[in-house]
Motif scaffolding. Structure first.
Motif, mmCIF file in Angstrom:
data_model
loop_
_atom_site.group_PDB
_atom_site.id
_atom_site.type_symbol
_atom_site.label_atom_id
_atom_site.label_comp_id
_atom_site.label_asym_id
_atom_site.label_seq_id
_atom_site.Cartn_x
_atom_site.Cartn_y
_atom_site.Cartn_z
ATOM 1 N N MET A 242 31.809 46.795 32.425
ATOM 2 C CA MET A 242 30.544 47.073 33.089
ATOM 3 C C MET A 242 29.560 47.733 32.137
ATOM 4 N N ARG A 243 30.038 48.555 31.233
ATOM 5 C CA ARG A 243 29.144 49.191 30.261
ATOM 6 C C ARG A 243 28.444 48.144 29.397
ATOM 7 N N ASP A 244 29.147 47.065 29.073
ATOM 8 C CA ASP A 244 28.577 46.031 28.220
ATOM 9 C C ASP A 244 27.512 45.208 28.929
ATOM 10 N N VAL A 245 27.704 44.946 30.215
ATOM 11 C CA VAL A 245 26.821 44.002 30.905
ATOM 12 C C VAL A 245 25.652 44.671 31.617
ATOM 13 N N GLY A 246 25.722 45.989 31.808
ATOM 14 C CA GLY A 246 24.531 46.739 32.186
ATOM 15 C C GLY A 246 24.071 46.722 33.627
ATOM 16 N N TYR A 247 24.803 46.083 34.541
ATOM 17 C CA TYR A 247 24.320 46.027 35.925
ATOM 18 C C TYR A 247 24.281 47.414 36.572
ATOM 19 N N ALA A 248 25.348 48.185 36.411
ATOM 20 C CA ALA A 248 25.362 49.528 36.989
ATOM 21 C C ALA A 248 24.257 50.381 36.381
ATOM 22 N N TYR B 176 24.268 43.401 41.815
ATOM 23 C CA TYR B 176 23.209 42.388 41.729
ATOM 24 C C TYR B 176 22.496 42.217 43.065
ATOM 25 N N GLN B 177 23.258 42.211 44.147
ATOM 26 C CA GLN B 177 22.652 42.078 45.470
ATOM 27 C C GLN B 177 21.790 43.290 45.792
ATOM 28 N N GLN B 178 22.229 44.477 45.366
ATOM 29 C CA GLN B 178 21.416 45.675 45.583
ATOM 30 C C GLN B 178 20.122 45.600 44.763
ATOM 31 N N LEU B 179 20.215 45.115 43.547
ATOM 32 C CA LEU B 179 19.029 44.990 42.699
ATOM 33 C C LEU B 179 18.032 44.010 43.300
ATOM 34 N N LYS B 180 18.531 42.923 43.852
ATOM 35 C CA LYS B 180 17.653 41.928 44.460
ATOM 36 C C LYS B 180 16.942 42.479 45.698
ATOM 37 N N GLY B 181 17.526 43.537 46.288
ATOM 38 C CA GLY B 181 16.921 44.121 47.463
ATOM 39 C C GLY B 181 15.914 45.204 47.163
ATOM 40 N N VAL B 182 15.731 45.514 45.872
ATOM 41 C CA VAL B 182 14.760 46.555 45.492
ATOM 42 C C VAL B 182 13.353 46.034 45.754
ATOM 43 N N ARG C 277 20.194 38.925 36.276
ATOM 44 C CA ARG C 277 20.625 37.525 36.300
ATOM 45 C C ARG C 277 21.862 37.390 37.164
ATOM 46 N N GLU C 278 22.031 36.237 37.782
ATOM 47 C CA GLU C 278 23.237 35.928 38.536
ATOM 48 C C GLU C 278 24.468 36.230 37.666
ATOM 49 N N PRO C 279 25.353 37.157 38.118
ATOM 50 C CA PRO C 279 26.454 37.620 37.267
ATOM 51 C C PRO C 279 27.400 36.525 36.772
ATOM 52 N N LYS C 280 27.679 35.536 37.598
ATOM 53 C CA LYS C 280 28.583 34.469 37.139
ATOM 54 C C LYS C 280 28.010 33.771 35.922
ATOM 55 N N ASP C 281 26.722 33.407 35.990
ATOM 56 C CA ASP C 281 26.094 32.732 34.861
ATOM 57 C C ASP C 281 26.108 33.620 33.625
ATOM 58 N N ARG D 178 37.348 38.436 36.694
ATOM 59 C CA ARG D 178 37.006 38.298 38.116
ATOM 60 C C ARG D 178 36.730 39.634 38.798
ATOM 61 N N ASP D 179 37.470 40.670 38.438
ATOM 62 C CA ASP D 179 37.189 41.992 39.030
ATOM 63 C C ASP D 179 35.803 42.474 38.619
ATOM 64 N N LEU D 180 35.457 42.257 37.347
ATOM 65 C CA LEU D 180 34.132 42.646 36.865
ATOM 66 C C LEU D 180 33.052 41.827 37.573
ATOM 67 N N LEU D 181 33.328 40.553 37.806
ATOM 68 C CA LEU D 181 32.369 39.702 38.510
ATOM 69 C C LEU D 181 32.078 40.246 39.905
ATOM 70 N N VAL D 182 33.108 40.676 40.621
ATOM 71 C CA VAL D 182 32.921 41.219 41.964
ATOM 72 C C VAL D 182 32.057 42.473 41.910
ATOM 73 N N GLU D 183 32.347 43.356 40.960
ATOM 74 C CA GLU D 183 31.546 44.577 40.803
ATOM 75 C C GLU D 183 30.080 44.246 40.522
ATOM 76 N N CYS D 184 29.881 43.309 39.604
ATOM 77 C CA CYS D 184 28.517 42.936 39.227
ATOM 78 C C CYS D 184 27.772 42.299 40.389
ATOM 79 N N GLU D 185 28.465 41.472 41.152
ATOM 80 C CA GLU D 185 27.834 40.798 42.288
ATOM 81 C C GLU D 185 27.330 41.815 43.314
ATOM 82 N N GLU D 186 28.120 42.839 43.576
ATOM 83 C CA GLU D 186 27.712 43.857 44.543
ATOM 84 C C GLU D 186 26.430 44.556 44.086
#
Length: 241
Positions: A128-134, A234-240, A110-114, A224-232
């Motif tokens: 990051m451990r809580d939100v699971g993107y990595a 998220y973009q990689q996931l969308k490219g899978v 999901r879009e990290p901001k939302d 905001r720092d976590l948002l930046v990490e997640c966004e990076e």
């Protein structure tokens, strides 16, 4: 006899439409749905029990041993030929991932901001451990390494066109699309985990996939720092592909 049951694991980030997808699959006559079987394991393997609402009840209600969950729940016997496991990717801690060789795996992101604006209402300062993107990206790499090609779905795409995206998902799963998956009755379901009162209010009011509406609030400074990490990621996931 060989195991002919199709066992689907939906590996979601939190505050996504994973519960709505579980309700969607519950409408299929050929499918049993199971809600977050590894939640108790996650809470007893980390310090998340200190800040997750209802942690004591979850731990008391579920098997807390990952090995037992894998053997008795994920690879248990079911009356239907299809079993849909709604899973949280961040629950994949301190356990052997080889069981994934016997499941069909889908990544829901999901879009990290939302996500952060929603999740921080329950957990004020997630990591990051809580939100699971990595962990989702790690999971994609693992699955590719064992010869699988996991489907990565952005929840926004489902909300914008449920029929089309669910048809694509069913095609990936080698299942016929069922129009019944597009709607359900409002209110709780018997498969809901005991954590439903803390997290499922919105989906309990729904009868279908709601239209996509981006959140307009500003992400708090501390996230905001976590948002930046997640966004990076998220973009990689969308490219899978």
């Amino acid at each position: 006899m060989p195991d002919t049951t199709k066992r689907i694991c939906l590996w979601s980030s939190p505050r996504n439409i994973s519960t709505a997808l579980m309700y969607s699959f519950a409408q299929r006559k050929d499918t049993t749905v199971v809600d977050e079987p590894l939640y108790g394991h996650y809470l007893t393997s980390t310090d998340a029990d200190e800040y997750h609402p209802g942690a004591e009840d979850i731990i008391a209600d579920q098997r807390n041993s990952a090995e037992e969950v894998i053997e008795e729940v994920i690879f248990g016997s079911y009356e239907t030929p299809v079993v849909f496991f709604k899973q949280m990717t961040h629950h994949l801690v301190d356990l052997d991932w080889t069981f994934l060789e016997g499941t069909v795996n889908v990544i829901l992101t999901r879009e990290p901001k939302d996500m952060l604006l929603s999740y921080s209402k329950q957990v004020a300062e997630p990591t990051m451990r809580d939100v699971g993107y990595a962990k989702q990206l790690e999971l994609v790499d693992y699955l590719k390494g064992i010869g699988q090609h996991p489907m990565v779905i952005d929840s926004k795409e489902i909300l914008m066109n449920p029929s089309e995206k669910l048809s694509e998902l069913c095609s990936y799963l080698a299942l016929p699309f069922d129009e019944a998956m597009l709607s359900w009755e409002a209110g709780p379901r018997p498969e809901d985990g005991v954590w439903a009162p803390y997290w499922y209010d919105s989906v309990h009011q729904s009868t279908e996939f709601n239209s996509y509406k981006p959140k307009t609030e500003t992400v708090p400074n501390q996230l905001r720092d976590l948002l930046v990490e997640c966004e990076e990621i998220y973009q990689q996931l969308k490219g899978v592909g």
